[in-house]
Design a protein around this motif. Structure first.
Motif, PDB file in Angstrom:
ATOM      1  N   ALA A  34     -17.361   1.028 -13.273  1.00  0.00           N
ATOM      2  CA  ALA A  34     -16.261   0.086 -13.090  1.00  0.00           C
ATOM      3  C   ALA A  34     -15.425   0.546 -11.906  1.00  0.00           C
ATOM      4  CB  ALA A  34     -15.404   0.018 -14.347  1.00  0.00           C
ATOM      5  N   GLU A  35     -15.118  -0.374 -11.006  1.00  0.00           N
ATOM      6  CA  GLU A  35     -14.313  -0.056  -9.831  1.00  0.00           C
ATOM      7  C   GLU A  35     -12.970  -0.760  -9.916  1.00  0.00           C
ATOM      8  OE1 GLU A  35     -17.632   0.622  -6.325  1.00  0.00           O
ATOM      9  OE2 GLU A  35     -16.145  -0.979  -6.113  1.00  0.00           O
ATOM     10  N   PHE A  36     -11.923  -0.016  -9.579  1.00  0.00           N
ATOM     11  CA  PHE A  36     -10.583  -0.572  -9.519  1.00  0.00           C
ATOM     12  C   PHE A  36     -10.041  -0.300  -8.125  1.00  0.00           C
ATOM     13  CE2 PHE A  36     -11.473  -0.111 -13.934  1.00  0.00           C
ATOM     14  CZ  PHE A  36     -10.902  -1.240 -14.504  1.00  0.00           C
ATOM     15  N   HIS A  37      -9.593  -1.356  -7.453  1.00  0.00           N
ATOM     16  CA  HIS A  37      -9.158  -1.267  -6.069  1.00  0.00           C
ATOM     17  C   HIS A  37      -7.636  -1.224  -5.985  1.00  0.00           C
ATOM     18  CE1 HIS A  37     -13.115  -2.246  -4.138  1.00  0.00           C
ATOM     19  NE2 HIS A  37     -13.346  -2.545  -5.400  1.00  0.00           N
ATOM     20  N   PHE A  38      -7.145  -0.320  -5.146  1.00  0.00           N
ATOM     21  CA  PHE A  38      -5.722  -0.200  -4.866  1.00  0.00           C
ATOM     22  C   PHE A  38      -5.543  -0.240  -3.356  1.00  0.00           C
ATOM     23  CE2 PHE A  38      -6.284   1.839  -8.936  1.00  0.00           C
ATOM     24  CZ  PHE A  38      -5.164   1.467  -9.657  1.00  0.00           C
ATOM     25  N   MET A  39      -4.474  -0.890  -2.905  1.00  0.00           N
ATOM     26  CA  MET A  39      -4.160  -0.934  -1.484  1.00  0.00           C
ATOM     27  C   MET A  39      -2.684  -0.595  -1.309  1.00  0.00           C
ATOM     28  SD  MET A  39      -4.343  -4.072   1.259  1.00  0.00           S
ATOM     29  CE  MET A  39      -6.094  -4.287   1.058  1.00  0.00           C
ATOM     30  N   VAL A  40      -2.406   0.270  -0.351  1.00  0.00           N
ATOM     31  CA  VAL A  40      -1.018   0.606  -0.077  1.00  0.00           C
ATOM     32  C   VAL A  40      -0.467  -0.425   0.908  1.00  0.00           C
ATOM     33  CG1 VAL A  40      -1.405   2.199   1.870  1.00  0.00           C
ATOM     34  CG2 VAL A  40       0.557   2.520   0.357  1.00  0.00           C
ATOM     35  N   GLN A  41       0.791  -0.812   0.689  1.00  0.00           N
ATOM     36  CA  GLN A  41       1.445  -1.792   1.549  1.00  0.00           C
ATOM     37  C   GLN A  41       2.818  -1.270   1.942  1.00  0.00           C
ATOM     38  OE1 GLN A  41       1.696  -5.408  -0.732  1.00  0.00           O
ATOM     39  NE2 GLN A  41      -0.418  -5.973  -0.301  1.00  0.00           N
ATOM     40  N   TRP A  46       1.709   1.049  -3.807  1.00  0.00           N
ATOM     41  CA  TRP A  46       0.296   0.813  -4.108  1.00  0.00           C
ATOM     42  C   TRP A  46       0.215  -0.429  -4.971  1.00  0.00           C
ATOM     43  CZ3 TRP A  46      -3.661   3.191  -1.849  1.00  0.00           C
ATOM     44  CH2 TRP A  46      -3.471   4.450  -1.293  1.00  0.00           C
ATOM     45  N   VAL A  47      -0.641  -1.365  -4.595  1.00  0.00           N
ATOM     46  CA  VAL A  47      -0.838  -2.573  -5.401  1.00  0.00           C
ATOM     47  C   VAL A  47      -2.296  -2.662  -5.818  1.00  0.00           C
ATOM     48  CG1 VAL A  47       1.071  -3.877  -4.439  1.00  0.00           C
ATOM     49  CG2 VAL A  47      -1.136  -4.012  -3.330  1.00  0.00           C
ATOM     50  N   PRO A  48      -2.550  -3.150  -7.018  1.00  0.00           N
ATOM     51  CA  PRO A  48      -1.581  -3.641  -7.990  1.00  0.00           C
ATOM     52  C   PRO A  48      -0.781  -2.484  -8.577  1.00  0.00           C
ATOM     53  CG  PRO A  48      -3.749  -3.593  -8.989  1.00  0.00           C
ATOM     54  CD  PRO A  48      -3.923  -3.203  -7.546  1.00  0.00           C
ATOM     55  N   GLN A  49       0.379  -2.819  -9.107  1.00  0.00           N
ATOM     56  CA  GLN A  49       1.234  -1.787  -9.688  1.00  0.00           C
ATOM     57  C   GLN A  49       0.932  -1.545 -11.158  1.00  0.00           C
ATOM     58  OE1 GLN A  49       5.152  -3.168  -7.893  1.00  0.00           O
ATOM     59  NE2 GLN A  49       5.246  -0.940  -7.787  1.00  0.00           N
ATOM     60  N   GLU A  50       0.120  -2.392 -11.757  1.00  0.00           N
ATOM     61  CA  GLU A  50      -0.300  -2.168 -13.136  1.00  0.00           C
ATOM     62  C   GLU A  50      -1.775  -2.522 -13.259  1.00  0.00           C
ATOM     63  OE1 GLU A  50       1.226  -2.959 -17.602  1.00  0.00           O
ATOM     64  OE2 GLU A  50       1.295  -4.675 -16.259  1.00  0.00           O
ATOM     65  N   VAL A  51      -2.532  -1.598 -13.852  1.00  0.00           N
ATOM     66  CA  VAL A  51      -3.960  -1.804 -14.077  1.00  0.00           C
ATOM     67  C   VAL A  51      -4.244  -1.480 -15.535  1.00  0.00           C
ATOM     68  CG1 VAL A  51      -6.265  -0.935 -13.524  1.00  0.00           C
ATOM     69  CG2 VAL A  51      -4.612  -1.277 -11.710  1.00  0.00           C
ATOM     70  N   CYS A  70       2.816   7.626  -4.689  1.00  0.00           N
ATOM     71  CA  CYS A  70       2.503   8.353  -3.460  1.00  0.00           C
ATOM     72  C   CYS A  70       3.380   9.600  -3.418  1.00  0.00           C
ATOM     73  CB  CYS A  70       2.748   7.493  -2.227  1.00  0.00           C
ATOM     74  SG  CYS A  70       2.524   8.412  -0.679  1.00  0.00           S
ATOM     75  N   PRO A  71       2.820  10.778  -3.650  1.00  0.00           N
ATOM     76  CA  PRO A  71       3.637  11.988  -3.638  1.00  0.00           C
ATOM     77  C   PRO A  71       4.167  12.350  -2.249  1.00  0.00           C
ATOM     78  CG  PRO A  71       1.333  12.538  -3.973  1.00  0.00           C
ATOM     79  CD  PRO A  71       1.432  11.046  -4.008  1.00  0.00           C
ATOM     80  N   LEU A  72       3.571  11.801  -1.209  1.00  0.00           N
ATOM     81  CA  LEU A  72       4.056  12.082   0.144  1.00  0.00           C
ATOM     82  C   LEU A  72       5.348  11.347   0.457  1.00  0.00           C
ATOM     83  CD1 LEU A  72       0.729  11.870   2.199  1.00  0.00           C
ATOM     84  CD2 LEU A  72       1.868  13.911   1.303  1.00  0.00           C
ATOM     85  N   PRO A 114       7.895   3.065  -4.847  1.00  0.00           N
ATOM     86  CA  PRO A 114       7.768   2.832  -6.288  1.00  0.00           C
ATOM     87  C   PRO A 114       6.336   3.077  -6.766  1.00  0.00           C
ATOM     88  CG  PRO A 114       7.992   0.749  -5.139  1.00  0.00           C
ATOM     89  CD  PRO A 114       8.166   1.835  -4.121  1.00  0.00           C
ATOM     90  N   GLY A 115       6.223   3.615  -7.923  1.00  0.00           N
ATOM     91  CA  GLY A 115       4.912   3.887  -8.488  1.00  0.00           C
ATOM     92  C   GLY A 115       4.447   2.745  -9.369  1.00  0.00           C
ATOM     93  N   GLY A 116       3.358   3.002 -10.062  1.00  0.00           N
ATOM     94  CA  GLY A 116       2.792   2.020 -10.961  1.00  0.00           C
ATOM     95  C   GLY A 116       2.221   2.705 -12.186  1.00  0.00           C
ATOM     96  N   THR A 117       1.460   1.961 -12.972  1.00  0.00           N
ATOM     97  CA  THR A 117       0.917   2.492 -14.211  1.00  0.00           C
ATOM     98  C   THR A 117      -0.530   2.056 -14.396  1.00  0.00           C
ATOM     99  OG1 THR A 117       3.093   2.359 -15.223  1.00  0.00           O
ATOM    100  CG2 THR A 117       1.235   2.609 -16.715  1.00  0.00           C
ATOM    101  N   ILE A 118      -1.368   3.000 -14.787  1.00  0.00           N
ATOM    102  CA  ILE A 118      -2.725   2.699 -15.244  1.00  0.00           C
ATOM    103  C   ILE A 118      -2.690   2.837 -16.753  1.00  0.00           C
ATOM    104  CG2 ILE A 118      -5.133   3.438 -15.276  1.00  0.00           C
ATOM    105  CD1 ILE A 118      -4.657   4.529 -12.404  1.00  0.00           C
TER     106      ILE A 118
END
Length: 150
Positions: free
Chosen positions: A31-38, A47-52, A133-135, A142-146
């Motif tokens: 299973a692949e889950f894609h995240f993109m930083v904006q 990082w989006v999506p912010q909830e997976v 993003c720890p950097l 803002p972070g998100g949640t898996i």
């Protein structure tokens, strides 16, 4: 007599090598889950999506891969407390380490996630893993949640 042209043989070997190399990137059927930083303003990104939501009973059966994409002009990182990356070590031994991946500008990174911690679970508990993003966490990143659900 049938002879195979050398160019066909080389082409076939190149195709086989490419298919084999692609197969090393992630397990077939993972299973692949894609995240993109904006970037969302000056010194702000997310990082989006912010909830997976990941279903333990179905989506983790054949492995789990995160695909992290950074189309921005600066390096970002993706960290998720409680999740672990699988890394190929010396002599092919697979080890795990806490999930924290740097993704340079204009790059995409595929990360194999360890599912070992979920394999023995039979309860109905929902687990949450915050990511960020720890950097740039001080830059209003803002972070998100898996969420891993049964």
């Amino acid at each position: 007599m049938n002879r195979t042209r050398p160019s066909h043989l080389v082409s076939g070997l190149a195709t086989a090598a490419l298919v084999g190399a692609l197969g090393l990137g992630s397990p077939v059927g993972a299973a692949e889950f894609h995240f993109m930083v904006q970037d969302v303003g000056e010194k702000r990104a997310l990082w989006v999506p912010q909830e997976v939501i990941i279903h333990r009973s179905t989506e983790m059966q054949d492995g789990l891969v995160l695909v992290l994409e950074n189309p921005t002009d600066r390096t970002h990182a993706f960290a998720a407390y409680g999740l672990f990356e699988e890394v190929m070590g010396v002599h092919g031994a697979v080890t795990t380490k806490p999930l924290r991946i740097n993704v340079t500008s204009e790059d995409t990174v595929r990360v194999q996630i360890s599912t070992a911690q979920f394999e023995r679970r039979t309860d109905e508990e929902i687990e949450e893993f915050p990511f960020f993003c720890p950097l740039h966490k001080g830059d209003a990143h803002p972070g998100g949640t898996i969420r891993v659900v049964p």
